[in-house]
Write a protein that holds these residues in place. Sequence first.
Motif, PDB file in Angstrom:
ATOM      1  N   ALA A   1      75.974  61.720  88.074  1.00 18.85           N
ATOM      2  CA  ALA A   1      77.382  61.524  87.698  1.00 18.85           C
ATOM      3  C   ALA A   1      78.139  60.777  88.790  1.00 18.85           C
ATOM      4  CB  ALA A   1      78.044  62.873  87.417  1.00 18.85           C
ATOM      5  N   ILE A   2      77.819  61.082  90.042  1.00 16.08           N
ATOM      6  CA  ILE A   2      78.464  60.400  91.170  1.00 16.08           C
ATOM      7  C   ILE A   2      78.066  58.925  91.182  1.00 16.08           C
ATOM      8  CG2 ILE A   2      78.507  60.263  93.693  1.00 16.08           C
ATOM      9  CD1 ILE A   2      78.323  63.377  93.639  1.00 16.08           C
TER      10      ILE A   2
ATOM     11  N   PHE B   1      88.946  55.669  95.633  1.00 15.54           N
ATOM     12  CA  PHE B   1      88.030  56.757  95.932  1.00 15.54           C
ATOM     13  C   PHE B   1      87.741  57.505  94.634  1.00 15.54           C
ATOM     14  CE2 PHE B   1      86.756  60.995  97.248  1.00 15.54           C
ATOM     15  CZ  PHE B   1      85.828  60.684  98.229  1.00 15.54           C
ATOM     16  N   PRO B   2      86.470  57.756  94.317  1.00 19.54           N
ATOM     17  CA  PRO B   2      86.119  58.444  93.068  1.00 19.54           C
ATOM     18  C   PRO B   2      86.410  59.947  93.145  1.00 19.54           C
ATOM     19  CG  PRO B   2      84.148  57.930  94.306  1.00 19.54           C
ATOM     20  CD  PRO B   2      85.292  57.341  95.065  1.00 19.54           C
ATOM     21  N   ARG B   3      87.634  60.310  92.863  1.00 18.72           N
ATOM     22  CA  ARG B   3      88.050  61.720  92.961  1.00 18.72           C
ATOM     23  C   ARG B   3      87.224  62.636  92.057  1.00 18.72           C
ATOM     24  NH1 ARG B   3      92.172  61.772  96.318  1.00 18.72           N
ATOM     25  NH2 ARG B   3      93.569  59.986  96.379  1.00 18.72           N
ATOM     26  N   GLY B   4      86.761  62.104  90.937  1.00 17.10           N
ATOM     27  CA  GLY B   4      85.914  62.902  90.052  1.00 17.10           C
ATOM     28  C   GLY B   4      84.638  63.344  90.740  1.00 17.10           C
TER      29      GLY B   4
ATOM     30  N   ASP C   1      83.422  67.139  91.382  1.00 17.94           N
ATOM     31  CA  ASP C   1      82.087  67.645  91.016  1.00 17.94           C
ATOM     32  C   ASP C   1      81.451  68.400  92.178  1.00 17.94           C
ATOM     33  OD1 ASP C   1      82.337  66.460  88.539  1.00 17.94           O
ATOM     34  OD2 ASP C   1      80.891  64.851  88.940  1.00 17.94           O
ATOM     35  N   LEU C   2      81.547  67.815  93.368  1.00 15.13           N
ATOM     36  CA  LEU C   2      80.956  68.451  94.552  1.00 15.13           C
ATOM     37  C   LEU C   2      81.669  69.762  94.885  1.00 15.13           C
ATOM     38  CD1 LEU C   2      80.411  65.272  96.721  1.00 15.13           C
ATOM     39  CD2 LEU C   2      78.657  66.616  95.539  1.00 15.13           C
ATOM     40  N   ARG C   3      82.977  69.772  94.735  1.00 11.49           N
ATOM     41  CA  ARG C   3      83.739  71.004  94.984  1.00 11.49           C
ATOM     42  C   ARG C   3      83.321  72.096  94.000  1.00 11.49           C
ATOM     43  NH1 ARG C   3      88.628  69.197  94.262  1.00 11.49           N
ATOM     44  NH2 ARG C   3      88.975  68.667  96.453  1.00 11.49           N
ATOM     45  N   ALA C   4      83.243  71.737  92.729  1.00  8.15           N
ATOM     46  CA  ALA C   4      82.871  72.713  91.696  1.00  8.15           C
ATOM     47  C   ALA C   4      81.454  73.247  91.904  1.00  8.15           C
ATOM     48  CB  ALA C   4      83.005  72.079  90.306  1.00  8.15           C
ATOM     49  N   ALA C   5      80.573  72.405  92.426  1.00 11.17           N
ATOM     50  CA  ALA C   5      79.181  72.816  92.649  1.00 11.17           C
ATOM     51  C   ALA C   5      79.000  73.607  93.947  1.00 11.17           C
ATOM     52  CB  ALA C   5      78.285  71.582  92.672  1.00 11.17           C
ATOM     53  N   GLY C   6      80.047  73.678  94.765  1.00 10.97           N
ATOM     54  CA  GLY C   6      79.969  74.449  96.002  1.00 10.97           C
ATOM     55  C   GLY C   6      79.525  73.663  97.217  1.00 10.97           C
TER      56      GLY C   6
ATOM     57  N   LEU D   1      73.127  62.412  98.997  1.00 12.93           N
ATOM     58  CA  LEU D   1      74.418  62.069  98.407  1.00 12.93           C
ATOM     59  C   LEU D   1      74.705  60.578  98.599  1.00 12.93           C
ATOM     60  CD1 LEU D   1      77.010  62.939  97.018  1.00 12.93           C
ATOM     61  CD2 LEU D   1      77.859  63.718  99.237  1.00 12.93           C
ATOM     62  N   ALA D   2      74.351  60.040  99.746  1.00  9.74           N
ATOM     63  CA  ALA D   2      74.590  58.623 100.030  1.00  9.74           C
ATOM     64  C   ALA D   2      73.797  57.715  99.100  1.00  9.74           C
ATOM     65  CB  ALA D   2      74.253  58.311 101.485  1.00  9.74           C
ATOM     66  N   ARG D   3      72.677  58.182  98.586  1.00  7.06           N
ATOM     67  CA  ARG D   3      71.932  57.381  97.608  1.00  7.06           C
ATOM     68  C   ARG D   3      72.769  57.153  96.360  1.00  7.06           C
ATOM     69  NH1 ARG D   3      66.049  60.266  97.340  1.00  7.06           N
ATOM     70  NH2 ARG D   3      65.582  60.160  99.569  1.00  7.06           N
TER      71      ARG D   3
END
Length: 108
Positions: free
Chosen positions: A42-43, A56-59, A63-68, A96-98
């Motif tokens: 998704a990222i 900046f892709p806030r979505g 997603d990362l915040r929701a996933a912990g 994540l950088a990928r």
Amino acid sequence: MTTFTDTVDRAAVAMPDLPGQLDAVTEQGRHLVAVVQQCAPAIAARAADADRDGAFPRGSLDDLRAAGVLRAPIPEELGGLGVRSVPDLVVAASRLARADASVAIGVN
């Protein structure tokens, strides 16, 4: 105008084994890497649009915040993932950088 991001094969995000790939060393680190890899498609899907628009892709952060992921270094007893190994955090950041390097930089 074609940008570098337009030419990147986003399917490469899902590649589990790359030459010289680092792996997490603790159970908590392996969990973090797995969570990041679940968020990665998704990222990656948002990356080109964000790069093109200079936004900046806030979505992706949501997603990362929701996933912990943003709670990774916080102890488990305080609601975090309990990742205490810096190398494990580096491995997760590299995965994540990928998907989107700007998100990886923003999170770290």
